[in-house]
Write an enzyme that holds these catalytic residues in place. Structure first.
Site, PDB file in Angstrom:
ATOM      1  N   CYS A   2       0.821  -1.212   0.000  1.00 42.66           N
ATOM      2  CA  CYS A   2       0.000   0.000   0.000  1.00 42.66           C
ATOM      3  C   CYS A   2       0.853   1.259   0.000  1.00 42.66           C
ATOM      4  CB  CYS A   2      -0.875   0.022   1.237  1.00 42.66           C
ATOM      5  SG  CYS A   2      -1.920  -1.407   1.410  1.00 42.66           S
ATOM      6  N   ARG A  27       5.206   0.226  -5.924  1.00 44.01           N
ATOM      7  CA  ARG A  27       5.145  -0.598  -4.715  1.00 44.01           C
ATOM      8  C   ARG A  27       4.230  -1.807  -4.896  1.00 44.01           C
ATOM      9  NH1 ARG A  27       6.418   2.799   0.061  1.00 44.01           N
ATOM     10  NH2 ARG A  27       4.992   1.581   1.319  1.00 44.01           N
ATOM     11  N   TRP A  74      -2.922  -2.645  -1.554  1.00 41.31           N
ATOM     12  CA  TRP A  74      -2.503  -4.010  -1.905  1.00 41.31           C
ATOM     13  C   TRP A  74      -3.265  -4.913  -0.956  1.00 41.31           C
ATOM     14  CZ3 TRP A  74       0.131  -8.165   0.376  1.00 41.31           C
ATOM     15  CH2 TRP A  74       0.691  -9.098  -0.519  1.00 41.31           C
ATOM     16  N   ASN A 100      -1.763   1.990   5.873  1.00 40.96           N
ATOM     17  CA  ASN A 100      -0.842   0.922   5.444  1.00 40.96           C
ATOM     18  C   ASN A 100      -0.576   0.056   6.666  1.00 40.96           C
ATOM     19  OD1 ASN A 100      -0.638   2.282   3.072  1.00 40.96           O
ATOM     20  ND2 ASN A 100       1.568   2.653   3.178  1.00 40.96           N
ATOM     21  N   GLY A 101      -0.473  -1.260   6.468  1.00 37.40           N
ATOM     22  CA  GLY A 101      -0.171  -2.151   7.596  1.00 37.40           C
ATOM     23  C   GLY A 101      -1.332  -3.079   7.876  1.00 37.40           C
ATOM     24  N   GLU A 487      18.425 -17.076  -7.876  1.00 35.69           N
ATOM     25  CA  GLU A 487      18.015 -15.716  -8.220  1.00 35.69           C
ATOM     26  C   GLU A 487      17.511 -15.660  -9.672  1.00 35.69           C
ATOM     27  OE1 GLU A 487      17.268 -13.169  -6.691  1.00 35.69           O
ATOM     28  OE2 GLU A 487      17.479 -11.489  -8.059  1.00 35.69           O
ATOM     29  N   LYS A 491      13.754 -14.479 -10.755  1.00 34.96           N
ATOM     30  CA  LYS A 491      13.500 -13.387 -11.706  1.00 34.96           C
ATOM     31  C   LYS A 491      12.520 -13.817 -12.776  1.00 34.96           C
ATOM     32  CE  LYS A 491      14.551 -10.684  -9.979  1.00 34.96           C
ATOM     33  NZ  LYS A 491      15.214 -10.617  -8.730  1.00 34.96           N
ATOM     34  N   GLU A 494       8.887 -14.282 -11.251  1.00 34.46           N
ATOM     35  CA  GLU A 494       8.120 -13.142 -10.762  1.00 34.46           C
ATOM     36  C   GLU A 494       7.669 -12.194 -11.858  1.00 34.46           C
ATOM     37  OE1 GLU A 494      10.115 -10.676  -7.856  1.00 34.46           O
ATOM     38  OE2 GLU A 494      12.019 -10.861  -8.870  1.00 34.46           O
ATOM     39  N   HIS A 510      18.927 -35.885  -8.180  1.00 33.81           N
ATOM     40  CA  HIS A 510      18.153 -36.388  -7.044  1.00 33.81           C
ATOM     41  C   HIS A 510      16.668 -36.056  -7.181  1.00 33.81           C
ATOM     42  CE1 HIS A 510      21.806 -37.576  -5.003  1.00 33.81           C
ATOM     43  NE2 HIS A 510      22.312 -36.401  -5.337  1.00 33.81           N
ATOM     44  N   LYS A 609       6.540  -4.123  -3.938  1.00 33.90           N
ATOM     45  CA  LYS A 609       7.968  -3.804  -3.884  1.00 33.90           C
ATOM     46  C   LYS A 609       8.520  -3.952  -2.476  1.00 33.90           C
ATOM     47  CE  LYS A 609      11.940  -2.553  -5.438  1.00 33.90           C
ATOM     48  NZ  LYS A 609      12.708  -3.642  -6.085  1.00 33.90           N
TER      49      LYS A 609
END
Ligand code: M6R
Length: 614
Positions: A2, A27, A74, A100-101, A487, A491, A494, A510, A609
């Site tokens: 948010c 964000r 969000w 926010n939160g 990583e 990438k 996402e 394995h 973000k």
């Protein structure tokens, strides 16, 4: 996550709020809204979708007023829809609030307020706040600021809020706990509030970062006044923003992510500047100077972080073990905080976070701090919560990272970890003088080598085009390259929504080897180093099952060239520095695949973000 923006001044608030909300889009969000106070009327506009949808919804009506608040939501409690979007309004219609939160004890408060006649419309936790403040105002007869303070006394959770009151058209009240708020002080008594400095920087460079537990009251007559939740007066500490507007623009690139990938030679150089001196053979990290001795004597290092920062932490593990011979454990902050981890007073805990606001990383820090460990931060955002709660730290000087997918922050984090490991290893005498100096020189040469990798973008784009329709991908690496494989897979996942897995190359047999067929691209880091021959064998195993191999190799390699379907050559560098180069082709591959698949590269679906809720 948010975003918050608010304005009080003599200009029209709406264009400032809309522009601010656009700055906050990076964000991640799924709905947006504004509330404006004009001539005794409170108007709220909000809807699901983007800021552009909000503008279409407003459509030039009811957007007057020199006092207003804006929000990007969000979704956490309740789906993204028009009703759950912020601002929320009190039953009386007088108050509007953005938040926010997460309010953890919202359910019992909601029940109590309902029994007192308050009518709830949304599924959100936020809505309880606006009714609670309204209830206190009415029952206690207190003013807005005091009602906010009393309300927050009974709230458990994290919040950054801004509240407007139709009966007080010259005032806004803001408060924070575990969720950041910045107040901008402009010309002629105008004030801005935002969840980060991005909506503020084009208006003023003078800011006050609200501390946890503080409540700010801004009114036209008295300007900014701050109290804490215990009602003690606090003196606002005005600082100058380091952020520059150009850093928030795309600068001619199609996406922020591409710009940020290309900024890496500069951001790595900036993270080395003033710290690495090849002439004197020194590494100086001013931010951790006071804790250097503790670091040198540490028996163990714990590294905490999430996502890409956790991957950087894994590189850090290899670096500290190899160069400083200190045992390292790398922990997902979200797991660490809920275990009962064994933490000693002589442990060094390195907390890594681009945003410096990640809720789980903050909680892991608090836990380790409470048990007496020394906490060293590696953050990108100056003045962020993590930067402030750690004992000491070194900033990554990557500049603002707007693309949700972390790129330049990762290489800057690894750069700082490399400096730390080199410095501590040198002081502990665990690396020879010759190797130390050679690595300093090699590190100094990395930005130019990153430039060389970036010059290969056309070939990388060509490979992306071939594999853009794949539905799965495997990423393999060994040693220092294993975290880079993780990583690379993250990438791709996402931003392209392609399923991808990263593995230590030897682990392939394995289990994951069962997935390999002629459809499966396998990205392998096969650069020269101690496990080169082993990786070559892994490539052969993939080829024997008809998998497609795209290998990152050291320039001049001919062996892998003969085996792989495609090779991406990168310059030679010692193994501990290789992640700084080998990650770049993976960033570019993911970027180009995402663009070719028509994905929203900078704001991928469902992602935020900075993850300020656990
Ligand atoms: O701000 P932080 O570094 O603490 O964020 C941690 C993760 O949320 C972040 O790295 C995330 O995984 C990125 N989207 C990765 O690109």
């Amino acid at each position: 996550m948010c975003g918050i923006v608010a304005y009080l001044g003599d200009k029209q608030a709406y264009p400032i709020l809309i522009n601010g909300l656009r700055r906050l889009e990076y964000r991640g969000y799924d709905s947006a809204g504004v509330a404006l106070l004009n001539e005794g009327a409170l108007t709220i506009h909000k809807c699901q979708g983007k800021v552009s949808d909000l503008e279409a919804h407003v459509n030039g009506h009811g957007h007057q007023g020199t006092l207003g608040i804006g929000h990007t939501r969000w979704a956490t409690h309740g789906p993204p829809n028009d009703i759950n979007a912020h601002p929320h309004q009190s039953t009386s219609g007088d108050l509007a609030l953005i938040h926010n939160g997460i309010i953890e004890n919202y359910a019992p408060i909601k029940e109590e307020l309902r029994s007192r006649g308050h009518v709830f419309h949304s599924d959100t936790d936020t809505e309880v706040l606006v009714h609670l403040i309204d209830d206190i105002q009415r029952s206690e007869g207190t003013d807005l600021a005091e009602s906010v303070r009393l309300a927050l006394e009974s709230v458990v959770g994290a919040y950054a809020i801004v509240v407007l009151d139709r009966k007080n058209p010259d005032m806004m009240v803001a408060a924070r706990k575990s969720s950041p708020l910045v107040i901008g002080i402009g010309e002629g008594g105008e004030h801005f509030i935002a969840s980060d400095a991005t909506p503020i920087v084009e208006h003023t460079r003078n800011v006050v970062y609200l501390e946890d537990g503080e409540i700010a009251v801004i009114d036209r007559q008295h300007g900014l006044k701050i109290r804490n939740i215990k009602n003690q007066v606090k003196t606002p500490f005005i600082q100058e923003l380091e952020l520059h507007l150009e850093a928030l623009e795309k600068g001619g690139y199609e996406h922020f992510m591409l710009k940020e990938i290309h900024e890496q030679p500069r951001s790595i150089r900036d993270s080395l500047r003033g710290r690495l001196n090849t002439a004197t053979g020194e590494v100086v990290l001013g931010g951790i100077k006071d804790y250097e001795q503790k670091f040198v004597q540490a028996k163990r290092i714990l590294i905490v972080g999430c996502g890409t920062s956790w991957h950087a932490g894994l590189v850090g593990e290899y670096l500290f073990e190899e160069l400083a011979r200190i045992p390292v454990e790398v922990e997902y902050a979200s797991e660490f905080r809920y275990r009962n981890p064994i933490i000693h007073e002589d442990d060094i805990v390195i907390a890594i976070s681009q945003s410096g606001e990640t809720a789980d990383t903050l909680a892991a820090i608090e836990l380790a701090k409470g048990r007496g460990a020394t906490i060293i931060g590696i953050c990108n955002v100056v003045g962020s919560s993590i930067a402030r709660v750690t004992h000491a730290g070194s900033y990554t000087h990557a500049g603002p990272e707007i693309g949700v997918a972390s790129t330049k922050a990762f290489t800057a984090q690894v750069t700082v970890l490399t400096l730390m490991a080199l410095m501590i290893g040198h002081k502990r005498g665990t690396i020879s003088g010759g190797r130390f100096h050679a690595l300093l020189n090699e590190l100094d040469a990395i930005p130019a080598k990153v430039e060389a990798v970036l010059r290969n973008e056309a070939q990388i784009k060509y490979i992306a085009d071939i594999y853009k329709d794949s539905t799965n991908a495997l990423y393999l690496g060994r040693g220092f390259s294993f975290p880079v494989a993780l990583e690379g897979a993250l990438k791709l996942k996402e931003i392209s929504y392609v399923h991808a897995e990263g593995y230590p190359a030897a682990e392939m047999k394995h289990g994951p080897i069962a997935l390999i067929d002629e459809e499966m691209p396998v990205f392998v880091i096969a650069t020269k180093g101690p496990s080169y021959e082993k990786v070559v064998s892994n490539i052969q195993e993939v080829k024997a099952r008809k998998g497609k191999v795209i290998a990152i190799v050291t320039e001049g390699d001919t062996v892998v060239q003969g085996l792989a379907d495609h090779v991406i050559p990168i310059p030679e560098t010692p193994e501990p520095l290789m992640p700084l180069l080998s990650v770049i082709p993976f960033q570019l591959i993911s970027y180009h695949i995402a663009v070719m698949r028509g994905c929203n590269v900078d704001q991928p679906r469902n992602l935020a973000k900075s993850v300020t809720v656990e």
